[in-house]
Design a protein around this motif. Structure first.
Motif, PDB file in Angstrom:
ATOM      1  N   ARG A   1      61.099  12.960  -4.616  1.00  0.00           N
ATOM      2  CA  ARG A   1      61.281  13.657  -3.347  1.00  0.00           C
ATOM      3  C   ARG A   1      62.424  14.668  -3.455  1.00  0.00           C
ATOM      4  O   ARG A   1      62.313  15.803  -2.992  1.00  0.00           O
TER       5      ARG A   1
ATOM      6  N   ASP B   1      57.034  10.874   1.024  1.00  0.00           N
ATOM      7  CA  ASP B   1      57.760  10.314   2.169  1.00  0.00           C
ATOM      8  C   ASP B   1      57.002   9.130   2.764  1.00  0.00           C
ATOM      9  O   ASP B   1      57.596   8.102   3.108  1.00  0.00           O
TER      10      ASP B   1
ATOM     11  N   ILE C   1      57.273   6.099   0.422  1.00  0.00           N
ATOM     12  CA  ILE C   1      58.611   5.498   0.499  1.00  0.00           C
ATOM     13  C   ILE C   1      58.720   4.632   1.746  1.00  0.00           C
ATOM     14  O   ILE C   1      59.193   3.493   1.680  1.00  0.00           O
TER      15      ILE C   1
ATOM     16  N   ARG D   1      59.276   0.603   1.599  1.00  0.00           N
ATOM     17  CA  ARG D   1      60.476   0.024   2.225  1.00  0.00           C
ATOM     18  C   ARG D   1      60.079  -1.072   3.206  1.00  0.00           C
ATOM     19  O   ARG D   1      60.707  -2.133   3.263  1.00  0.00           O
TER      20      ARG D   1
ATOM     21  N   GLU E   1      62.099   8.438  -4.543  1.00  0.00           N
ATOM     22  CA  GLU E   1      63.208   9.194  -3.958  1.00  0.00           C
ATOM     23  C   GLU E   1      63.671  10.295  -4.906  1.00  0.00           C
ATOM     24  O   GLU E   1      64.018  11.396  -4.467  1.00  0.00           O
TER      25      GLU E   1
END
Length: 78
Positions: A66, A15, A18, A22, A63
């Motif tokens: 995840r 997490d 990511i 981003r 993702e």
């Protein structure tokens, strides 16, 4: 560390990665779109865009990871 705790830790790490990727990808795209000195060198612009796209590809891989971790932890696709 138990298997579940290890997966929880990995999920937190994924997490975090990511979110960081981003942010970086958005910063790169903002830099390309908000150049005050004009369009700049096409080669540089292309390199920046490629870098953002590479980060977005990494985000997709993370993702997916995840999602698999969440499934293994019984959380579904939150």
């Amino acid at each position: 560390m138990s298997g579940e705790h290890a997966m929880e830790w990995e999920l937190q790490q994924v997490d975090s990665m990511i979110a960081e990727l981003r942010s970086q990808a958005q910063q790169i795209r903002d830099e390309v779109g908000n150049r005050e000195d004009g369009p700049g060198d096409p080669g540089d612009t292309s390199l920046l865009i490629s870098s953002a796209e590479e980060q977005e590809a990494l985000i997709a891989v993370l993702e997916d990871r995840r999602g698999k971790l969440r499934e293994r932890l019984g959380r579904g696709a939150e």
